[in-house]
Scaffold this motif. Structure first.
Motif, PDB file in Angstrom:
ATOM      1  N   LYS A  29       0.803  -1.078  -0.064  1.00 44.01           N
ATOM      2  CA  LYS A  29      -0.046   0.022  -0.092  1.00 44.01           C
ATOM      3  C   LYS A  29       0.862   1.116  -0.095  1.00 44.01           C
ATOM      4  N   GLN A 178      -5.279  -7.521  -0.066  1.00 45.06           N
ATOM      5  CA  GLN A 178      -4.276  -6.303  -0.314  1.00 45.06           C
ATOM      6  C   GLN A 178      -4.278  -5.892  -1.820  1.00 45.06           C
ATOM      7  N   GLU A 181      -7.261  -3.653  -2.676  1.00 43.94           N
ATOM      8  CA  GLU A 181      -7.133  -2.231  -2.165  1.00 43.94           C
ATOM      9  C   GLU A 181      -6.117  -1.525  -2.765  1.00 43.94           C
ATOM     10  N   THR A 182      -5.137  -2.390  -3.404  1.00 43.10           N
ATOM     11  CA  THR A 182      -3.964  -1.582  -3.993  1.00 43.10           C
ATOM     12  C   THR A 182      -4.506  -1.161  -5.480  1.00 43.10           C
TER      13      THR A 182
END
Lengths: 204, 110
Positions: A29, A178, A181-182
């Motif tokens: 992130k 993740q 989200e990235t």
């Protein structure tokens, strides 16, 4: 001897993947945010150049006389919709709802591809009418700025297709998501840049 | 020592849970973005204010929309301060870059 060698090796070995980052922000992130910051500077260069040229030019055509504002307003709506579906996909996987996550990822992909298609149609019409990068300063900065943004959307769509494929293969769970989200951060950034570009290029 | 580690781990878990489960009303933000975009387009197409007023209003609305996306869709509002500082530094550099370019046009020549 062996014990000492093993201890030395463990001291030199890179940290395990799951180790808590010092900043408290997951590495991927943080990496994406740093990349987005470099992208901010890239687009600032383009937008800044546009503004300076616009103010320095004694005569500048009204965008509405050349560009189809309503078509692009519709396209802006598509990109905003894609941002909402993207964030809903993340919210869904955080709740553990993989079915909705897949649905929202597909919708995001669809909206992104639609945005690109409309932009291609817009370019085709403008070129057909004789408005091209060589015709004027406005034409040059218009195609450069929107073209680079379109390229970013294209890259986003390709990455989104990859992430959606992984989602259908069951690679994301409530605990490990993740990747979604990235790619979401990148996608929202592309939307954010378009919000600024649309105002500056089409509405002034 | 072990108790300290456990307390720190629990605090991190709580922090993560707070971050993950705290979702704003995304549809409300969507409607705000939609309304502001419609307002922008209508103001630009149907009214003919002085150029400076038009630009100020449109740039103001664009900044509001961009802020909504960054704070709520990109979750900057719920992230750690470190991230906010990184982003703010970049924006500051961007503002300086554009301002220097604008100064060439706006400032009187010696």
């Amino acid at each position: 001897m062996n014990h000492t060698a093993a201890a030395t090796f463990s001291e030199l070995a890179p940290p395990a993947h799951h180790e808590e980052p010092v900043t408290g922000i997951p590495h991927d992130k943080l990496g994406m945010w740093v990349f987005l910051c470099s992208e901010v500077m890239f687009f600032t260069g383009l937008i800044g150049s546009y503004i300076v040229l616009r103010f320095a030019s004694p005569s500048w055509p009204h965008p509405g006389s050349t560009l189809n504002i309503w078509l692009t307003a519709g396209n802006t709506f598509l990109l905003i919709c894609s941002s909402v579906t993207m964030v809903q996909a993340l919210a869904a996987i955080q709740r553990g709802d993989t079915r909705k996550m897949k649905l929202f990822l597909c919708l995001t992909l669809l909206f992104g591809a639609s945005f690109l298609s409309v932009q291609v149609v817009e370019y085709w019409k403008l070129l057909h009418e004789g408005f091209n990068p060589h015709v004027s300063l406005f034409g040059s900065v218009f195609f450069t700025t929107t073209g680079f943004h379109g390229f970013h959307v294209f890259c986003g769509v390709v990455c989104m297709a990859f992430v959606t494929g992984k989602a259908f293969l069951g690679k994301y769970t409530q605990a490990h998501h993740q990747g979604i989200e990235t790619i979401g951060l990148y996608w929202h950034f592309v939307d954010l840049v378009w919000i600024v570009l649309f105002t500056i290029i089409y509405l002034f | 020592m072990i108790q300290d580690d456990e307390a720190a781990r629990e605090a991190r878990v709580e922090d993560e849970e707070r971050r993950v489960h705290r979702h704003p009303n995304y549809m409300a933000i969507f409607w705000w973005l939609f309304g502001l975009t419609a307002g922008e387009v209508s103001y630009s197409v149907f009214t003919h204010p002085p150029r400076a007023v038009l630009m100020s209003v449109l740039v103001g609305l664009a900044i509001v929309k961009a802020t909504l996306v960054a704070l709520f869709f990109m979750h900057l509002k719920f992230e750690k301060k470190t991230l906010g500082i990184i982003v703010a530094s970049t924006l500051l550099l961007g503002v300086i870059l554009v301002s220097v370019g604008m100064a060439e046009k706006l400032l009187p020549r010696p």
